[in-house]
Design a protein around this motif. Structure first.
Motif, PDB file in Angstrom:
ATOM      1  N   ALA A  78       3.782 -16.929  92.793  1.00  0.00           N
ATOM      2  CA  ALA A  78       3.079 -15.781  92.221  1.00  0.00           C
ATOM      3  C   ALA A  78       3.973 -14.538  92.209  1.00  0.00           C
ATOM      4  N   ILE A  79       4.741 -14.371  93.283  1.00  0.00           N
ATOM      5  CA  ILE A  79       5.609 -13.198  93.406  1.00  0.00           C
ATOM      6  C   ILE A  79       6.797 -13.275  92.452  1.00  0.00           C
ATOM      7  N   ASP A  80       7.264 -14.480  92.176  1.00  0.00           N
ATOM      8  CA  ASP A  80       8.451 -14.665  91.349  1.00  0.00           C
ATOM      9  C   ASP A  80       8.285 -13.988  89.989  1.00  0.00           C
ATOM     10  N   ASN A  81       9.145 -13.013  89.706  1.00  0.00           N
ATOM     11  CA  ASN A  81       9.141 -12.279  88.436  1.00  0.00           C
ATOM     12  C   ASN A  81       7.843 -11.519  88.173  1.00  0.00           C
ATOM     13  N   ILE A  82       7.094 -11.202  89.243  1.00  0.00           N
ATOM     14  CA  ILE A  82       5.813 -10.511  89.039  1.00  0.00           C
ATOM     15  C   ILE A  82       6.026  -9.135  88.407  1.00  0.00           C
ATOM     16  N   CYS A  83       7.127  -8.486  88.746  1.00  0.00           N
ATOM     17  CA  CYS A  83       7.374  -7.145  88.205  1.00  0.00           C
ATOM     18  C   CYS A  83       7.758  -7.176  86.736  1.00  0.00           C
ATOM     19  N   GLU A  84       8.177  -8.348  86.237  1.00  0.00           N
ATOM     20  CA  GLU A  84       8.464  -8.467  84.801  1.00  0.00           C
ATOM     21  C   GLU A  84       7.190  -8.236  83.984  1.00  0.00           C
ATOM     22  N   ARG A  85       6.054  -8.535  84.580  1.00  0.00           N
ATOM     23  CA  ARG A  85       4.787  -8.369  83.873  1.00  0.00           C
ATOM     24  C   ARG A  85       4.473  -6.900  83.599  1.00  0.00           C
ATOM     25  N   ILE A  86       5.098  -6.014  84.375  1.00  0.00           N
ATOM     26  CA  ILE A  86       4.894  -4.586  84.161  1.00  0.00           C
ATOM     27  C   ILE A  86       5.376  -4.171  82.763  1.00  0.00           C
ATOM     28  N   LEU A  87       6.372  -4.882  82.236  1.00  0.00           N
ATOM     29  CA  LEU A  87       6.922  -4.546  80.920  1.00  0.00           C
ATOM     30  C   LEU A  87       5.932  -4.805  79.788  1.00  0.00           C
ATOM     31  N   GLN A  88       4.812  -5.464  80.091  1.00  0.00           N
ATOM     32  CA  GLN A  88       3.774  -5.687  79.093  1.00  0.00           C
ATOM     33  C   GLN A  88       2.892  -4.454  78.901  1.00  0.00           C
ATOM     34  N   TYR A  89       3.065  -3.475  79.786  1.00  0.00           N
ATOM     35  CA  TYR A  89       2.239  -2.268  79.726  1.00  0.00           C
ATOM     36  C   TYR A  89       2.800  -1.275  78.704  1.00  0.00           C
ATOM     37  N   SER A  90       1.925  -0.415  78.228  1.00  0.00           N
ATOM     38  CA  SER A  90       2.312   0.685  77.346  1.00  0.00           C
ATOM     39  C   SER A  90       1.821   1.986  77.947  1.00  0.00           C
ATOM     40  N   VAL A  91       2.424   3.074  77.508  1.00  0.00           N
ATOM     41  CA  VAL A  91       1.977   4.397  77.943  1.00  0.00           C
ATOM     42  C   VAL A  91       0.870   4.871  77.001  1.00  0.00           C
ATOM     43  N   HIS A  92      -0.305   5.130  77.556  1.00  0.00           N
ATOM     44  CA  HIS A  92      -1.434   5.657  76.795  1.00  0.00           C
ATOM     45  C   HIS A  92      -1.551   7.139  77.161  1.00  0.00           C
ATOM     46  N   ALA A  93      -0.744   7.947  76.486  1.00  0.00           N
ATOM     47  CA  ALA A  93      -0.598   9.356  76.861  1.00  0.00           C
ATOM     48  C   ALA A  93      -1.889  10.151  76.739  1.00  0.00           C
ATOM     49  N   GLU A  94      -2.855   9.613  76.001  1.00  0.00           N
ATOM     50  CA  GLU A  94      -4.109  10.331  75.819  1.00  0.00           C
ATOM     51  C   GLU A  94      -5.069  10.132  76.989  1.00  0.00           C
ATOM     52  N   ARG A  95      -4.722   9.273  77.953  1.00  0.00           N
ATOM     53  CA  ARG A  95      -5.596   8.972  79.088  1.00  0.00           C
ATOM     54  C   ARG A  95      -5.111   9.671  80.361  1.00  0.00           C
ATOM     55  N   PRO A  96      -6.024   9.974  81.273  1.00  0.00           N
ATOM     56  CA  PRO A  96      -5.643  10.665  82.510  1.00  0.00           C
ATOM     57  C   PRO A  96      -5.244   9.702  83.620  1.00  0.00           C
ATOM     58  N   GLY A  97      -4.464  10.199  84.583  1.00  0.00           N
ATOM     59  CA  GLY A  97      -4.144   9.455  85.798  1.00  0.00           C
ATOM     60  C   GLY A  97      -3.487   8.115  85.541  1.00  0.00           C
ATOM     61  N   SER A  98      -3.829   7.138  86.397  1.00  0.00           N
ATOM     62  CA  SER A  98      -3.227   5.816  86.275  1.00  0.00           C
ATOM     63  C   SER A  98      -3.734   5.060  85.056  1.00  0.00           C
ATOM     64  N   LEU A  99      -4.809   5.551  84.417  1.00  0.00           N
ATOM     65  CA  LEU A  99      -5.280   4.944  83.164  1.00  0.00           C
ATOM     66  C   LEU A  99      -4.250   5.120  82.058  1.00  0.00           C
ATOM     67  N   ARG A 100      -3.260   5.965  82.320  1.00  0.00           N
ATOM     68  CA  ARG A 100      -2.162   6.190  81.383  1.00  0.00           C
ATOM     69  C   ARG A 100      -1.436   4.894  81.064  1.00  0.00           C
ATOM     70  N   TYR A 101      -1.441   3.942  82.008  1.00  0.00           N
ATOM     71  CA  TYR A 101      -0.717   2.684  81.830  1.00  0.00           C
ATOM     72  C   TYR A 101      -1.714   1.540  81.634  1.00  0.00           C
ATOM     73  N   ALA A 102      -1.544   0.818  80.538  1.00  0.00           N
ATOM     74  CA  ALA A 102      -2.419  -0.315  80.254  1.00  0.00           C
ATOM     75  C   ALA A 102      -1.709  -1.231  79.261  1.00  0.00           C
ATOM     76  N   LYS A 103      -2.145  -2.454  79.212  1.00  0.00           N
ATOM     77  CA  LYS A 103      -1.579  -3.404  78.262  1.00  0.00           C
ATOM     78  C   LYS A 103      -2.172  -3.148  76.876  1.00  0.00           C
ATOM     79  N   GLY A 104      -1.372  -3.462  75.865  1.00  0.00           N
ATOM     80  CA  GLY A 104      -1.820  -3.251  74.498  1.00  0.00           C
ATOM     81  C   GLY A 104      -1.308  -1.936  73.940  1.00  0.00           C
ATOM     82  N   ALA A 105      -1.400  -1.802  72.624  1.00  0.00           N
ATOM     83  CA  ALA A 105      -0.907  -0.606  71.941  1.00  0.00           C
ATOM     84  C   ALA A 105      -1.764   0.600  72.296  1.00  0.00           C
ATOM     85  N   SER A 106      -1.114   1.732  72.496  1.00  0.00           N
ATOM     86  CA  SER A 106      -1.834   2.957  72.827  1.00  0.00           C
ATOM     87  C   SER A 106      -2.455   3.557  71.581  1.00  0.00           C
TER      88      SER A 106
END
Length: 222
Positions: A78-106
């Protein structure tokens, strides 16, 4: 219509100039590390596979059998390459706080692409085909994720073997990674990009209104 492309250029130039102030903090990095690792483990949690571990001795002693869903092997996979999955996130600049980061197009990027398709000149300082590449923020979060995972690997193992009655995010982030002053994320001010999006919505409504007036005008002349 170029005025909107110019507005975008200056907006994103301003955002880039303040990039260091917008990089993910430890609270956000720990949250998404926990989310991704918990998700990876849940996908294998119901496995009925049984592993045989240990070496067969000359005495004929059999190898020990353990359930996969409680094994160290499951955690390691499970740990192997787990941080690679972070690259699937996008910056949703219109959202506040940690909601700024989510998968899918912003919403921001979707709006920009719609404007390009409508013929508006948008200059973000990089080719259109690179717009969907991981941003500086997301790439930085991946690097921080790798560093955090290496530093707190023993804490993750302790949670896995002894504390799964607690959420990983609570055990890892609140109890170990973050100081009391860091919990809860950063204070967020309204996004400049949100203001730009509002301008675009007003612009599009204006265009539709003018088109409607033109259609009614042509109908009246008939």
């Amino acid at each position: 219509m170029d005025i909107f492309g110019l507005l975008l250029f200056y907006t994103f130039s301003f955002v880039s100039a303040n990039e260091d102030e917008r990089l993910p903090n430890k609270c956000e990095v720990c949250k998404f590390l926990s989310v991704e690792l918990q998700d990876a483990l849940e996908k294998t949690g119901r496995s009925k596979e049984v592993l045989e571990v240990g070496e067969v001795l000359d005495s004929g002693k059999r190898r020990r059998k353990i359930r996969y869903n409680t094994s160290e092997t499951r955690l390691t996979e499970a740990i192997d390459n787990i941080c690679e999955r972070i690259l699937q996130y996008s910056v949703h600049a219109e959202r506040p706080g940690s909601l700024r980061y989510a998968k899918g197009a912003s919403q921001t990027m979707t709006t920009l692409k719609n404007l390009v398709h409508k013929g508006v000149k948008v200059d973000l300082g990089l080719p259109y085909e690179l717009w969907d590449e991981p941003s500086v923020e997301v790439t930085d979060m991946k690097k921080q994720c790798e560093t955090m995972l290496e530093r707190y690997e023993e804490v993750v193992e302790d949670w896995y073997f002894h504390h799964q009655d607690q959420r990983l995010e609570s055990f890892l982030c609140q109890s170990h990674v973050l100081q009391a002053s860091e919990q809860g994320g950063r204070l967020v001010t309204p996004s400049l990009v949100s203001l730009v999006l509002l301008v675009f919505r007003m612009y599009e409504r204006g265009v539709e209104r003018r088109r409607g007036e033109q259609r009614r005008g042509r109908g009246g002349r008939k």
